[in-house]
Design a protein around this motif. Structure first.
Motif, PDB file in Angstrom:
ATOM      1  N   SER A  70       0.886  -1.151   0.075  1.00 14.95           N
ATOM      2  CA  SER A  70       0.077  -0.054   0.082  1.00 14.95           C
ATOM      3  C   SER A  70       0.854   1.189   0.066  1.00 14.95           C
ATOM      4  CB  SER A  70      -0.788  -0.010   1.523  1.00 14.95           C
ATOM      5  OG  SER A  70      -0.129   0.317   2.282  1.00 14.95           O
ATOM      6  N   THR A  71       0.371   2.444  -0.462  1.00 15.71           N
ATOM      7  CA  THR A  71       0.996   3.747  -0.420  1.00 15.71           C
ATOM      8  C   THR A  71       1.757   3.815   0.881  1.00 15.71           C
ATOM      9  OG1 THR A  71      -0.566   4.512  -2.146  1.00 15.71           O
ATOM     10  CG2 THR A  71       0.840   6.014  -0.797  1.00 15.71           C
ATOM     11  N   LEU A  72       0.970   3.823   2.291  1.00  9.72           N
ATOM     12  CA  LEU A  72       1.722   3.839   3.253  1.00  9.72           C
ATOM     13  C   LEU A  72       2.794   3.212   3.849  1.00  9.72           C
ATOM     14  CD1 LEU A  72      -1.713   4.340   5.343  1.00  9.72           C
ATOM     15  CD2 LEU A  72      -0.219   6.010   4.317  1.00  9.72           C
ATOM     16  N   LYS A  73       3.035   2.157   3.026  1.00  8.17           N
ATOM     17  CA  LYS A  73       3.898   1.198   3.388  1.00  8.17           C
ATOM     18  C   LYS A  73       5.360   1.322   2.102  1.00  8.17           C
ATOM     19  CE  LYS A  73       1.676  -2.405   5.770  1.00  8.17           C
ATOM     20  NZ  LYS A  73       1.156  -3.626   5.733  1.00  8.17           N
ATOM     21  N   LEU A  74       5.082   1.873   1.049  1.00  2.48           N
ATOM     22  CA  LEU A  74       6.073   2.158  -0.038  1.00  2.48           C
ATOM     23  C   LEU A  74       7.276   3.088   0.561  1.00  2.48           C
ATOM     24  CD1 LEU A  74       3.767   2.169  -2.851  1.00  2.48           C
ATOM     25  CD2 LEU A  74       5.478   0.398  -2.435  1.00  2.48           C
ATOM     26  N   THR A  75       8.340   2.698   0.039  1.00  2.00           N
ATOM     27  CA  THR A  75       9.674   3.236   0.434  1.00  2.00           C
ATOM     28  C   THR A  75      10.065   4.157  -0.785  1.00  2.00           C
ATOM     29  OG1 THR A  75      11.080   1.777  -0.360  1.00  2.00           O
ATOM     30  CG2 THR A  75      10.287   1.682   1.851  1.00  2.00           C
ATOM     31  N   ALA A  76      11.295   5.107  -0.366  1.00  2.00           N
ATOM     32  CA  ALA A  76      11.585   5.813  -1.534  1.00  2.00           C
ATOM     33  C   ALA A  76      12.316   4.916  -2.625  1.00  2.00           C
ATOM     34  CB  ALA A  76      12.866   6.980  -0.758  1.00  2.00           C
ATOM     35  N   ASP A  77      12.921   3.793  -2.022  1.00  2.00           N
ATOM     36  CA  ASP A  77      13.539   2.859  -3.053  1.00  2.00           C
ATOM     37  C   ASP A  77      12.353   2.083  -4.123  1.00  2.00           C
ATOM     38  OD1 ASP A  77      16.135   3.259  -2.386  1.00  2.00           O
ATOM     39  OD2 ASP A  77      16.240   1.545  -0.789  1.00  2.00           O
ATOM     40  N   ASP A  78      11.364   2.033  -3.461  1.00  2.00           N
ATOM     41  CA  ASP A  78      10.144   1.314  -4.331  1.00  2.00           C
ATOM     42  C   ASP A  78       9.870   2.463  -5.281  1.00  2.00           C
ATOM     43  OD1 ASP A  78       9.898  -0.788  -2.741  1.00  2.00           O
ATOM     44  OD2 ASP A  78       8.668   0.050  -1.243  1.00  2.00           O
ATOM     45  N   TYR A  79       9.592   3.748  -5.129  1.00  2.00           N
ATOM     46  CA  TYR A  79       9.486   4.805  -6.021  1.00  2.00           C
ATOM     47  C   TYR A  79      10.491   4.920  -6.942  1.00  2.00           C
ATOM     48  CZ  TYR A  79       8.441   9.159  -7.654  1.00  2.00           C
ATOM     49  OH  TYR A  79       7.888  10.527  -8.517  1.00  2.00           O
ATOM     50  N   SER A  80      11.876   4.633  -6.683  1.00  2.00           N
ATOM     51  CA  SER A  80      12.827   4.724  -7.628  1.00  2.00           C
ATOM     52  C   SER A  80      12.908   3.551  -8.612  1.00  2.00           C
ATOM     53  CB  SER A  80      14.250   4.719  -7.195  1.00  2.00           C
ATOM     54  OG  SER A  80      14.208   5.955  -6.334  1.00  2.00           O
ATOM     55  N   LEU A  81      12.483   2.426  -7.679  1.00  2.00           N
ATOM     56  CA  LEU A  81      12.480   1.242  -8.821  1.00  2.00           C
ATOM     57  C   LEU A  81      11.403   1.280 -10.023  1.00  2.00           C
ATOM     58  CD1 LEU A  81      12.993  -1.795  -9.501  1.00  2.00           C
ATOM     59  CD2 LEU A  81      11.498  -2.537  -7.845  1.00  2.00           C
ATOM     60  N   MET A  82      10.223   1.884  -9.467  1.00  2.00           N
ATOM     61  CA  MET A  82       9.127   1.794 -10.539  1.00  2.00           C
ATOM     62  C   MET A  82       9.302   2.966 -11.469  1.00  2.00           C
ATOM     63  SD  MET A  82       6.655  -0.151  -9.291  1.00  2.00           S
ATOM     64  CE  MET A  82       6.058  -0.791  -7.759  1.00  2.00           C
ATOM     65  N   TYR A  83       9.819   4.145 -11.066  1.00  2.00           N
ATOM     66  CA  TYR A  83       9.858   5.377 -11.999  1.00  2.00           C
ATOM     67  C   TYR A  83      10.999   5.140 -12.900  1.00  2.00           C
ATOM     68  CZ  TYR A  83       5.540   7.907 -11.266  1.00  2.00           C
ATOM     69  OH  TYR A  83       4.183   7.926 -11.050  1.00  2.00           O
TER      70      TYR A  83
END
Length: 251
Positions: A96-109
């Protein structure tokens, strides 16, 4: 005559058997293309190449981590001039959004948006100079249909890829370079099946029940749509985001 005879195709995220990229690479090779398979693991990527060679096709593996811009640039240089680019590689996370990290964000984008952008920047000039080429972006129904659960980053990144598809189509049309995307619905790749199975019993069946056709797609079914957009059969199609989702976005 095979549909991609004499064409060189680069497919990102194709370096593992059981994935959409590998099935696409196998199908394109069957249709006469010289296929450049990319991925982050040399041994697994070589297995894809060997499967293509065993079926009489031509393929080569190029090692690349698309989160690394130096690797992206090197991949484009090693690929050279290509006739078709399939931007298939993607990160995925169902938190969920509340559990995602900056690394998760970087991986996706970095994988879904940044890598395709700079690959197109490197490879489109050759297509433009030859006045011929097809770029096919693998998108998702998650880009346009909000789903419960943790796919906010994934869906928003795919929405950005859809937007780039339209802008690139407009930008390159005068050079006869076509750009399209396929909005993929639930597909029974090894990775996606494993991910959704981990969310609880009955999850795969529940997702299938939400699709008008009542089932998940096979990777080969999606690969056939990608083939259509890569080939001259779709010569008047550009700027489209084509659903391959069993009717999901229609209801």
């Amino acid at each position: 005559m095979p549909e991609l005879e004499g064409k060189k195709v680069l497919i990102t995220g194709a370096g593992a058997l059981g994935g959409l990229g590998a099935d696409t690479a196998q199908l394109f090779a069957q249709e006469g293309a010289e296929v450049l398979v990319t991925g982050r693991h040399a041994k697994r990527g070589q297995q894809v190449v060997e499967s293509i060679a065993a079926a009489g096709g031509t393929a080569r593996f190029l090692l690349a981590d698309l989160r690394d811009l130096d690797d992206v640039a090197q991949l484009a240089d090693e690929a050279g001039e290509v006739d078709v680019l399939v931007n298939n590689a993607a990160g995925y996370n169902v938190e969920s959004t509340l559990k995602l990290t900056a690394d998760d964000y970087s991986l996706m984008y970095e994988t879904i948006v940044r890598a395709p952008f700079f690959l197109v920047q490197k490879l489109a000039p050759g297509m433009i100079s030859r006045r011929s080429g097809s770029i096919v972006n693998v998108s998702s129904t998650a880009a346009s249909v909000a789903l419960p659960g943790g796919v906010s980053l994934y869906g928003s990144a795919k929405a950005a890829l859809d937007s780039l598809t339209r802008y690139w189509a407009a930008e390159f049309a005068e050079s006869n370079v076509r750009v399209n995307a396929v909005a993929v619905g639930p597909t029974s790749t090894d990775n996606i099946t494993r991910t959704f199975s981990s969310l609880g019993p009955g999850m795969l069946e529940a997702m299938a029940a939400s699709i008008p056709l009542g089932r998940w797609a096979s990777p080969r079914e999606i690969a056939q749509v990608l083939l259509f957009l890569a080939s001259e059969r779709s010569s008047f199609a550009t700027g489209g985001v084509f659903p391959a989702d069993g009717g999901k976005v229609a209801v």
